[in-house]
Write a protein that holds these residues in place. Structure first.
Motif, PDB file in Angstrom:
ATOM      1  N   GLU A 256       0.796  -1.219   0.000  1.00 28.49           N
ATOM      2  CA  GLU A 256       0.000   0.000   0.000  1.00 28.49           C
ATOM      3  C   GLU A 256       0.831   1.272   0.000  1.00 28.49           C
ATOM      4  O   GLU A 256       0.348   2.327  -0.381  1.00 28.49           O
ATOM      5  CB  GLU A 256      -0.938   0.014   1.223  1.00 28.49           C
ATOM      6  CG  GLU A 256      -1.924  -1.134   1.266  1.00 28.49           C
ATOM      7  CD  GLU A 256      -1.354  -2.435   1.820  1.00 28.49           C
ATOM      8  OE1 GLU A 256      -2.103  -3.423   1.864  1.00 28.49           O
ATOM      9  OE2 GLU A 256      -0.168  -2.509   2.199  1.00 28.49           O
ATOM     10  N   ASN A 257       2.066   1.197   0.444  1.00 26.42           N
ATOM     11  CA  ASN A 257       2.935   2.369   0.540  1.00 26.42           C
ATOM     12  C   ASN A 257       4.067   2.246  -0.471  1.00 26.42           C
ATOM     13  O   ASN A 257       4.947   1.400  -0.323  1.00 26.42           O
ATOM     14  CB  ASN A 257       3.509   2.484   1.960  1.00 26.42           C
ATOM     15  CG  ASN A 257       2.418   2.643   2.989  1.00 26.42           C
ATOM     16  OD1 ASN A 257       1.679   3.617   2.973  1.00 26.42           O
ATOM     17  ND2 ASN A 257       2.292   1.676   3.887  1.00 26.42           N
ATOM     18  N   VAL A 258       4.025   3.081  -1.496  1.00 30.41           N
ATOM     19  CA  VAL A 258       5.027   3.068  -2.558  1.00 30.41           C
ATOM     20  C   VAL A 258       5.505   4.501  -2.764  1.00 30.41           C
ATOM     21  O   VAL A 258       4.690   5.402  -2.970  1.00 30.41           O
ATOM     22  CB  VAL A 258       4.441   2.516  -3.881  1.00 30.41           C
ATOM     23  CG1 VAL A 258       5.492   2.498  -4.971  1.00 30.41           C
ATOM     24  CG2 VAL A 258       3.849   1.123  -3.677  1.00 30.41           C
ATOM     25  N   PHE A 259       6.822   4.704  -2.688  1.00 32.63           N
ATOM     26  CA  PHE A 259       7.398   6.042  -2.793  1.00 32.63           C
ATOM     27  C   PHE A 259       8.632   6.020  -3.677  1.00 32.63           C
ATOM     28  O   PHE A 259       9.314   5.004  -3.772  1.00 32.63           O
ATOM     29  CB  PHE A 259       7.843   6.557  -1.412  1.00 32.63           C
ATOM     30  CG  PHE A 259       6.803   6.466  -0.359  1.00 32.63           C
ATOM     31  CD1 PHE A 259       5.775   7.392  -0.290  1.00 32.63           C
ATOM     32  CD2 PHE A 259       6.825   5.441   0.580  1.00 32.63           C
ATOM     33  CE1 PHE A 259       4.803   7.302   0.693  1.00 32.63           C
ATOM     34  CE2 PHE A 259       5.865   5.349   1.566  1.00 32.63           C
ATOM     35  CZ  PHE A 259       4.849   6.281   1.617  1.00 32.63           C
ATOM     36  N   GLU A 260       8.943   7.158  -4.259  1.00 34.40           N
ATOM     37  CA  GLU A 260      10.221   7.355  -4.924  1.00 34.40           C
ATOM     38  C   GLU A 260      11.090   8.166  -3.976  1.00 34.40           C
ATOM     39  O   GLU A 260      10.588   9.040  -3.265  1.00 34.40           O
ATOM     40  CB  GLU A 260      10.045   8.090  -6.244  1.00 34.40           C
ATOM     41  CG  GLU A 260       9.355   7.252  -7.292  1.00 34.40           C
ATOM     42  CD  GLU A 260       9.235   7.974  -8.624  1.00 34.40           C
ATOM     43  OE1 GLU A 260       9.538   9.186  -8.705  1.00 34.40           O
ATOM     44  OE2 GLU A 260       8.832   7.317  -9.585  1.00 34.40           O
ATOM     45  N   GLY A 261      12.390   7.870  -3.948  1.00 38.17           N
ATOM     46  CA  GLY A 261      13.274   8.598  -3.053  1.00 38.17           C
ATOM     47  C   GLY A 261      14.708   8.542  -3.520  1.00 38.17           C
ATOM     48  O   GLY A 261      15.019   7.989  -4.571  1.00 38.17           O
ATOM     49  N   THR A 262      15.592   9.088  -2.699  1.00 40.46           N
ATOM     50  CA  THR A 262      17.023   9.124  -2.985  1.00 40.46           C
ATOM     51  C   THR A 262      17.773   8.578  -1.784  1.00 40.46           C
ATOM     52  O   THR A 262      17.464   8.926  -0.646  1.00 40.46           O
ATOM     53  CB  THR A 262      17.485  10.579  -3.258  1.00 40.46           C
ATOM     54  OG1 THR A 262      16.704  11.103  -4.334  1.00 40.46           O
ATOM     55  CG2 THR A 262      18.948  10.624  -3.626  1.00 40.46           C
ATOM     56  N   VAL A 263      18.753   7.727  -2.039  1.00 43.15           N
ATOM     57  CA  VAL A 263      19.566   7.167  -0.961  1.00 43.15           C
ATOM     58  C   VAL A 263      20.477   8.261  -0.418  1.00 43.15           C
ATOM     59  O   VAL A 263      21.149   8.966  -1.170  1.00 43.15           O
ATOM     60  CB  VAL A 263      20.397   5.968  -1.456  1.00 43.15           C
ATOM     61  CG1 VAL A 263      21.304   5.445  -0.347  1.00 43.15           C
ATOM     62  CG2 VAL A 263      19.479   4.862  -1.977  1.00 43.15           C
ATOM     63  N   THR A 264      20.458   8.411   0.903  1.00 47.89           N
ATOM     64  CA  THR A 264      21.299   9.396   1.571  1.00 47.89           C
ATOM     65  C   THR A 264      22.063   8.698   2.688  1.00 47.89           C
ATOM     66  O   THR A 264      21.743   7.570   3.055  1.00 47.89           O
ATOM     67  CB  THR A 264      20.450  10.544   2.168  1.00 47.89           C
ATOM     68  OG1 THR A 264      19.463   9.992   3.036  1.00 47.89           O
ATOM     69  CG2 THR A 264      19.774  11.347   1.082  1.00 47.89           C
ATOM     70  N   GLY A 265      23.039   9.332   3.236  1.00 48.20           N
ATOM     71  CA  GLY A 265      23.803   8.736   4.329  1.00 48.20           C
ATOM     72  C   GLY A 265      24.961   7.929   3.797  1.00 48.20           C
ATOM     73  O   GLY A 265      24.912   7.360   2.712  1.00 48.20           O
ATOM     74  N   SER A 266      26.022   7.858   4.572  1.00 44.66           N
ATOM     75  CA  SER A 266      27.261   7.219   4.124  1.00 44.66           C
ATOM     76  C   SER A 266      27.158   5.703   3.985  1.00 44.66           C
ATOM     77  O   SER A 266      27.898   5.102   3.231  1.00 44.66           O
ATOM     78  CB  SER A 266      28.401   7.577   5.076  1.00 44.66           C
ATOM     79  OG  SER A 266      28.090   7.142   6.378  1.00 44.66           O
ATOM     80  N   GLU A 267      26.235   5.077   4.693  1.00 47.71           N
ATOM     81  CA  GLU A 267      26.128   3.615   4.614  1.00 47.71           C
ATOM     82  C   GLU A 267      25.116   3.168   3.574  1.00 47.71           C
ATOM     83  O   GLU A 267      24.953   1.975   3.339  1.00 47.71           O
ATOM     84  CB  GLU A 267      25.776   3.047   5.990  1.00 47.71           C
ATOM     85  CG  GLU A 267      26.883   3.274   7.000  1.00 47.71           C
ATOM     86  CD  GLU A 267      26.547   2.722   8.367  1.00 47.71           C
ATOM     87  OE1 GLU A 267      25.718   1.803   8.463  1.00 47.71           O
ATOM     88  OE2 GLU A 267      27.117   3.218   9.340  1.00 47.71           O
ATOM     89  N   GLY A 268      24.391   4.092   2.952  1.00 49.86           N
ATOM     90  CA  GLY A 268      23.459   3.742   1.892  1.00 49.86           C
ATOM     91  C   GLY A 268      22.214   3.033   2.349  1.00 49.86           C
ATOM     92  O   GLY A 268      21.521   2.399   1.564  1.00 49.86           O
ATOM     93  N   SER A 269      21.910   3.098   3.654  1.00 51.59           N
ATOM     94  CA  SER A 269      20.717   2.418   4.151  1.00 51.59           C
ATOM     95  C   SER A 269      19.667   3.409   4.651  1.00 51.59           C
ATOM     96  O   SER A 269      18.751   3.034   5.376  1.00 51.59           O
ATOM     97  CB  SER A 269      21.078   1.422   5.241  1.00 51.59           C
ATOM     98  OG  SER A 269      21.702   2.086   6.314  1.00 51.59           O
ATOM     99  N   VAL A 270      19.796   4.681   4.262  1.00 52.87           N
ATOM    100  CA  VAL A 270      18.790   5.688   4.581  1.00 52.87           C
ATOM    101  C   VAL A 270      18.291   6.261   3.264  1.00 52.87           C
ATOM    102  O   VAL A 270      19.077   6.614   2.384  1.00 52.87           O
ATOM    103  CB  VAL A 270      19.365   6.823   5.461  1.00 52.87           C
ATOM    104  CG1 VAL A 270      18.329   7.918   5.672  1.00 52.87           C
ATOM    105  CG2 VAL A 270      19.829   6.271   6.805  1.00 52.87           C
ATOM    106  N   VAL A 271      16.965   6.319   3.117  1.00 48.70           N
ATOM    107  CA  VAL A 271      16.353   6.854   1.914  1.00 48.70           C
ATOM    108  C   VAL A 271      15.558   8.087   2.304  1.00 48.70           C
ATOM    109  O   VAL A 271      14.804   8.063   3.274  1.00 48.70           O
ATOM    110  CB  VAL A 271      15.420   5.811   1.254  1.00 48.70           C
ATOM    111  CG1 VAL A 271      14.718   6.405   0.052  1.00 48.70           C
ATOM    112  CG2 VAL A 271      16.204   4.568   0.862  1.00 48.70           C
ATOM    113  N   THR A 272      15.732   9.169   1.555  1.00 49.64           N
ATOM    114  CA  THR A 272      14.958  10.376   1.794  1.00 49.64           C
ATOM    115  C   THR A 272      13.798  10.415   0.809  1.00 49.64           C
ATOM    116  O   THR A 272      13.999  10.349  -0.401  1.00 49.64           O
ATOM    117  CB  THR A 272      15.837  11.638   1.650  1.00 49.64           C
ATOM    118  OG1 THR A 272      16.883  11.553   2.616  1.00 49.64           O
ATOM    119  CG2 THR A 272      15.032  12.901   1.888  1.00 49.64           C
TER     120      THR A 272
END
Length: 133
Positions: A5-21
């Protein structure tokens, strides 16, 4: 993807690549991608927990203050639409709604585990971003 039900487009942020904005909202995920990569984020409504405001989840969870914007009755549960900078959907039974005192317009806390956040590179996802209810 069916059942998500929850679908979003985003950009990977953070040095470890496991945070999406996503629309200014930082979401931790268990999937690591290269920083700056455009991605699609998928979260099942069943994996989103809703609590009364002020109640916090475990520190490793994604946790956001939010407002219930819609309560949609289904056969054996309710689909809650929640605004926390992004529009999230969560599932709750009628009993959970009564026990937690959840209501339209109420300020709440929403949380979900990073492992519940599925991420694919933008070019790998299905072109339709329409959530399936």
């Amino acid at each position: 993807m069916w059942g998500i039900e929850n679908v979003f487009e985003g950009t990977v942020t953070g040095s470890e690549g496991s945070v999406v904005t996503v629309e200014g909202c930082s979401i931790r995920t268990g999937d690591a991608m290269p920083e700056g990569c455009r991605v699609c984020v998928f979260i099942r409504a069943a994996d989103v927990s809703v609590r009364r405001a002020g109640m916090v989840a475990d520190a490793e969870y994604n946790c956001f203050p939010a407002t219930i914007t819609e309560l949609i009755p289904r056969e054996s549960y309710y689909l809650l639409e929640i605004s926390c900078g992004i529009r999230l959907h969560a599932l709750a039974t009628e009993q959970e709604i009564k026990e937690k005192g959840l209501a339209l317009g109420q300020v709440v806390s929403v949380s979900f585990c990073p492992a519940a956040v599925h991420v694919t590179r933008e070019e790998e996802h299905i072109p339709s971003l329409s959530p399936s209810f």
